[in-house]
Design a protein around this motif. Sequence first.
Motif, mmCIF file in Angstrom:
data_model
loop_
_atom_site.group_PDB
_atom_site.id
_atom_site.type_symbol
_atom_site.label_atom_id
_atom_site.label_comp_id
_atom_site.label_asym_id
_atom_site.label_seq_id
_atom_site.Cartn_x
_atom_site.Cartn_y
_atom_site.Cartn_z
ATOM 1 N N GLU A 90 0.838 -1.200 0.000
ATOM 2 C CA GLU A 90 0.000 0.000 0.000
ATOM 3 C C GLU A 90 0.867 1.242 0.000
ATOM 4 O OE1 GLU A 90 -3.556 2.125 2.613
ATOM 5 O OE2 GLU A 90 -2.803 0.179 3.212
ATOM 6 N N GLU A 91 0.645 2.103 -1.001
ATOM 7 C CA GLU A 91 1.288 3.409 -0.997
ATOM 8 C C GLU A 91 0.562 4.297 0.013
ATOM 9 O OE1 GLU A 91 1.522 5.626 -4.589
ATOM 10 O OE2 GLU A 91 2.981 4.274 -5.487
ATOM 11 N N PRO A 92 1.257 5.267 0.593
ATOM 12 C CA PRO A 92 0.562 6.224 1.462
ATOM 13 C C PRO A 92 -0.529 6.945 0.670
ATOM 14 C CG PRO A 92 2.951 6.509 1.593
ATOM 15 C CD PRO A 92 2.680 5.542 0.476
ATOM 16 N N PRO A 93 -1.554 7.478 1.344
ATOM 17 C CA PRO A 93 -2.642 8.171 0.648
ATOM 18 C C PRO A 93 -2.167 9.293 -0.271
ATOM 19 C CG PRO A 93 -3.230 7.820 2.938
ATOM 20 C CD PRO A 93 -1.793 7.403 2.785
ATOM 21 N N GLU A 94 -1.060 9.950 0.085
ATOM 22 C CA GLU A 94 -0.544 11.026 -0.769
ATOM 23 C C GLU A 94 0.245 10.482 -1.963
ATOM 24 O OE1 GLU A 94 2.367 10.381 2.620
ATOM 25 O OE2 GLU A 94 0.198 10.566 2.440
ATOM 26 N N GLY A 95 0.442 9.165 -2.021
ATOM 27 C CA GLY A 95 1.123 8.535 -3.146
ATOM 28 C C GLY A 95 2.633 8.647 -3.044
ATOM 29 N N SER A 96 3.308 8.168 -4.072
ATOM 30 C CA SER A 96 4.762 8.296 -4.169
ATOM 31 C C SER A 96 5.057 9.027 -5.478
ATOM 32 C CB SER A 96 5.429 6.924 -4.149
ATOM 33 O OG SER A 96 5.099 6.190 -5.299
ATOM 34 N N HIS A 97 6.188 9.680 -5.517
ATOM 35 C CA HIS A 97 6.499 10.534 -6.672
ATOM 36 C C HIS A 97 6.559 9.769 -7.997
ATOM 37 C CE1 HIS A 97 7.839 14.135 -8.647
ATOM 38 N NE2 HIS A 97 8.858 13.474 -9.164
ATOM 39 N N ASN A 98 7.228 8.617 -8.018
ATOM 40 C CA ASN A 98 7.388 7.871 -9.269
ATOM 41 C C ASN A 98 6.591 6.571 -9.312
ATOM 42 O OD1 ASN A 98 9.257 9.501 -10.853
ATOM 43 N ND2 ASN A 98 10.598 9.201 -9.094
ATOM 44 N N GLY A 99 5.717 6.376 -8.364
ATOM 45 C CA GLY A 99 4.819 5.234 -8.384
ATOM 46 C C GLY A 99 5.417 3.935 -7.872
ATOM 47 N N THR A 100 4.517 3.016 -7.548
ATOM 48 C CA THR A 100 4.857 1.665 -7.131
ATOM 49 C C THR A 100 4.081 0.734 -8.055
ATOM 50 O OG1 THR A 100 5.033 2.413 -4.827
ATOM 51 C CG2 THR A 100 4.860 0.036 -5.194
ATOM 52 N N PHE A 101 4.725 -0.326 -8.475
ATOM 53 C CA PHE A 101 4.130 -1.236 -9.450
ATOM 54 C C PHE A 101 4.252 -2.679 -8.969
ATOM 55 C CE2 PHE A 101 5.704 2.538 -11.416
ATOM 56 C CZ PHE A 101 4.753 2.892 -12.354
ATOM 57 N N ILE A 102 3.222 -3.479 -9.227
ATOM 58 C CA ILE A 102 3.279 -4.917 -8.983
ATOM 59 C C ILE A 102 3.094 -5.584 -10.335
ATOM 60 C CG2 ILE A 102 2.224 -6.916 -7.857
ATOM 61 C CD1 ILE A 102 1.304 -5.010 -5.633
ATOM 62 N N ASN A 103 4.116 -6.301 -10.766
ATOM 63 C CA ASN A 103 4.098 -6.968 -12.074
ATOM 64 C C ASN A 103 3.706 -6.002 -13.192
ATOM 65 O OD1 ASN A 103 4.796 -9.397 -10.789
ATOM 66 N ND2 ASN A 103 2.646 -9.840 -10.387
ATOM 67 N N GLY A 104 4.176 -4.766 -13.088
ATOM 68 C CA GLY A 104 3.920 -3.762 -14.117
ATOM 69 C C GLY A 104 2.664 -2.944 -13.935
ATOM 70 N N ALA A 105 1.769 -3.343 -13.011
ATOM 71 C CA ALA A 105 0.520 -2.599 -12.774
ATOM 72 C C ALA A 105 0.741 -1.580 -11.653
ATOM 73 C CB ALA A 105 -0.612 -3.547 -12.409
ATOM 74 N N LYS A 106 0.368 -0.332 -11.911
ATOM 75 C CA LYS A 106 0.574 0.752 -10.944
ATOM 76 C C LYS A 106 -0.401 0.653 -9.780
ATOM 77 C CE LYS A 106 1.506 5.706 -10.979
ATOM 78 N NZ LYS A 106 1.021 6.083 -9.684
ATOM 79 N N LEU A 107 0.112 0.810 -8.572
ATOM 80 C CA LEU A 107 -0.733 0.836 -7.379
ATOM 81 C C LEU A 107 -1.426 2.184 -7.275
ATOM 82 C CD1 LEU A 107 1.075 -1.617 -6.588
ATOM 83 C CD2 LEU A 107 0.986 -0.746 -4.271
ATOM 84 N N MET A 108 -2.627 2.167 -6.774
ATOM 85 C CA MET A 108 -3.357 3.391 -6.484
ATOM 86 C C MET A 108 -3.014 3.805 -5.052
ATOM 87 S SD MET A 108 -4.949 4.026 -9.241
ATOM 88 C CE MET A 108 -5.926 5.378 -8.647
ATOM 89 N N PRO A 109 -2.685 5.062 -4.812
ATOM 90 C CA PRO A 109 -2.361 5.509 -3.467
ATOM 91 C C PRO A 109 -3.487 5.205 -2.479
ATOM 92 C CG PRO A 109 -1.802 7.190 -5.058
ATOM 93 C CD PRO A 109 -2.577 6.137 -5.791
ATOM 94 N N GLY A 110 -3.107 4.716 -1.292
ATOM 95 C CA GLY A 110 -4.066 4.442 -0.235
ATOM 96 C C GLY A 110 -4.892 3.182 -0.419
ATOM 97 N N VAL A 111 -4.625 2.390 -1.441
ATOM 98 C CA VAL A 111 -5.397 1.164 -1.701
ATOM 99 C C VAL A 111 -4.511 -0.050 -1.443
ATOM 100 C CG1 VAL A 111 -6.631 -0.172 -3.456
ATOM 101 C CG2 VAL A 111 -6.825 2.323 -3.421
ATOM 102 N N ARG A 112 -4.946 -0.911 -0.519
ATOM 103 C CA ARG A 112 -4.201 -2.153 -0.256
ATOM 104 C C ARG A 112 -4.319 -3.070 -1.470
ATOM 105 N NH1 ARG A 112 -4.316 -4.824 5.360
ATOM 106 N NH2 ARG A 112 -5.311 -6.441 4.145
ATOM 107 N N THR A 113 -3.187 -3.537 -1.951
ATOM 108 C CA THR A 113 -3.139 -4.393 -3.125
ATOM 109 C C THR A 113 -2.467 -5.705 -2.733
ATOM 110 O OG1 THR A 113 -2.955 -2.420 -4.504
ATOM 111 C CG2 THR A 113 -2.364 -4.523 -5.522
ATOM 112 N N PRO A 114 -3.085 -6.844 -3.069
ATOM 113 C CA PRO A 114 -2.497 -8.123 -2.653
ATOM 114 C C PRO A 114 -1.165 -8.415 -3.339
ATOM 115 C CG PRO A 114 -4.436 -8.490 -4.033
ATOM 116 C CD PRO A 114 -4.335 -7.020 -3.799
ATOM 117 N N LEU A 115 -0.276 -9.034 -2.579
ATOM 118 C CA LEU A 115 0.996 -9.525 -3.095
ATOM 119 C C LEU A 115 0.936 -11.044 -3.120
ATOM 120 C CD1 LEU A 115 3.544 -7.346 -1.092
ATOM 121 C CD2 LEU A 115 3.185 -7.307 -3.565
#
Length: 141
Positions: A90-115
């Motif tokens: 999970e990215e912080p609600p304010e997001g990250s500057h260059n993004g976080t990706f899981i297998n190429g898909a960008k995470l949405m800030p503040g949304v828990r995404t399964p690993l």
Amino acid sequence: MESSKRCWKCREQVPPRDPRCASCGSTRTHVVLICSDPCLELRHGTDAPLTLGRHPDWAPDTAAVFADRPKVSRRHVSITVEPDGRAWAEEPPEGSHNGTFINGAKLMPGVRTPLRDGDQLRLGLRISITVRLYGPGTGTS
């Protein structure tokens, strides 16, 4: 007869049927994050989230390693491991500057995404981390 394994945290022997290490109390469930550049291997259990970034107070386990990596945000992403073996990024609600990706898909800030075991977690443009999950429901223990 099953042989005992070593605890991922303290390296003491743990009998195969014991859910916790008698020495340190850690459960068998944990995540290992492996990065080749920079060289980094993090092991983390079901306690508080593991935070990744450059801020020394927010991400004490990675701040020094990522200090010279300006494409990694100060507060980039947190990793949570649950006792049942599920893990989340999970990215912080304010997001990250260059993004976080899981297998190429960008995470949405503040949304828990399964690993999942074997996922590729990418911080920003260049930091690639392999996710290994251990515990119930992951196929590994």
